[in-house]
Design an enzyme around this catalytic site. Sequence first.
Site, PDB file in Angstrom:
ATOM      1  N   GLU A 165      -0.269  -1.233   5.739  1.00 53.17           N
ATOM      2  CA  GLU A 165       0.936  -0.799   6.718  1.00 53.17           C
ATOM      3  C   GLU A 165       0.727   0.877   6.981  1.00 53.17           C
ATOM      4  O   GLU A 165       0.760   1.423   8.235  1.00 53.17           O
ATOM      5  CB  GLU A 165       2.192  -1.285   6.130  1.00 53.17           C
ATOM      6  CG  GLU A 165       3.329  -0.842   7.057  1.00 53.17           C
ATOM      7  CD  GLU A 165       3.875   0.504   7.160  1.00 53.17           C
ATOM      8  OE1 GLU A 165       4.808   0.712   7.967  1.00 53.17           O
ATOM      9  OE2 GLU A 165       3.537   1.577   6.161  1.00 53.17           O
ATOM     10  N   ASP A 173       0.879  -1.389   0.094  1.00 60.89           N
ATOM     11  CA  ASP A 173       0.021  -0.002   0.074  1.00 60.89           C
ATOM     12  C   ASP A 173       0.786   1.217  -0.124  1.00 60.89           C
ATOM     13  O   ASP A 173       2.094   1.149   0.392  1.00 60.89           O
ATOM     14  CB  ASP A 173      -1.165   0.086   1.249  1.00 60.89           C
ATOM     15  CG  ASP A 173      -0.155   0.130   2.286  1.00 60.89           C
ATOM     16  OD1 ASP A 173       0.633  -0.948   2.528  1.00 60.89           O
ATOM     17  OD2 ASP A 173      -0.356   1.130   3.344  1.00 60.89           O
TER      18      ASP A 173
END
Length: 372
Positions: free
Chosen positions: A137, A75
């Site tokens: 994350e 991400d």
Amino acid sequence: MAYTYAPEEMLARLVAFETVVGHSNAELIDFVKGYLSDHGVAFHVLPGPEGDRFNLFATIGDPARPGYVLSGHVDVVPAGEPDWLGDPFALREAGGKLIGRGACDMKGFDAAVLAAVPELCAMDLSQPLHIALSYDEEAGCKGVPHLLAALPELCARPAGCIVGEPTGLTPVLAHKGKAAVRFSAHGRSGHSSRPDLGSNAIHALVPVLAAACTQAENLQSGPQDDRFQPSWSSLQIGTIAGGQAINIIPEQAEARIEARAIDGVAPQDVLAPVIAAAGEDVSVEWLSSYPALALDRGHPLAEMVEAVSGREALGAVSFGTEAGLFQAAGIPSIICGPGDIARAHRPEEYLTRDELRGAFDMVVRLGRRLAV
């Protein structure tokens, strides 16, 4: 015949997937699945509870033997800044810089690892190498706990984990832990001329805010760890919102407060006095948390990563990573990846071609070290 990618080509493919934190990463995971399948690499796709986000765990070698995890999140933070000079999700090169959202944090490491797959598959590894790709994350390490929960069913307990966050390919032994909390106050609206008929939600938050300011000051004289800057655990009020107009009693108010804790101090404990100050009209919601990382300089993992990176280990960094969660799961962990964290979360984020190639070479050297 299985297709191979140069590291730069792989990075371009990964950057093109708009895997903004909090959104689906399914297309990127599908691409990686196809690539690994073409090379005969065994993998597991681990859906998160959100339904549209996935972790992926792949193994090259015998999963029954203790091996090493190469860990990266897929991400990225949003790329809405007006200062981008091109499409942030189309990798472009300028002066040796590979520019795109996530190029540095941290699809560069992911690309280096995936581009090395054909070479790793050609090696007879005495210990396996695992590839762990996680989601969200950037929202406080929300994805990787689901991967870690499944890990005992996927492989023998790994001997170590390398988290490839940007450190200039310098091994890093420690980082602070972090926790974040949302405090929401609920009042009763009305005209400001009649406060006796309403309930001010912002006022209800004041004890929480005061406790946060006091705790932030007290921490400076608390436990210290000189590896960090600052050397103490810290706390801050990050955002606050509430109210519609000056003559309306605020019905809702919210504050988000985070703590960053040195090794040996739980970030949840840092926030405890603030939570205790919340009254009955204030709700408390934990947004995220992850523990600190601490690896001894003489640990075999540190010595190995120093050898394959060619750099001496650094004591600590200020930013947090998933490495603390791997460590908490019983897997010794270290941070080592290409790029500079100062370039992350900024427009024109970049990784140099040399940095990307350096990460690729490090992964290949690790494979050779584990080869029979």
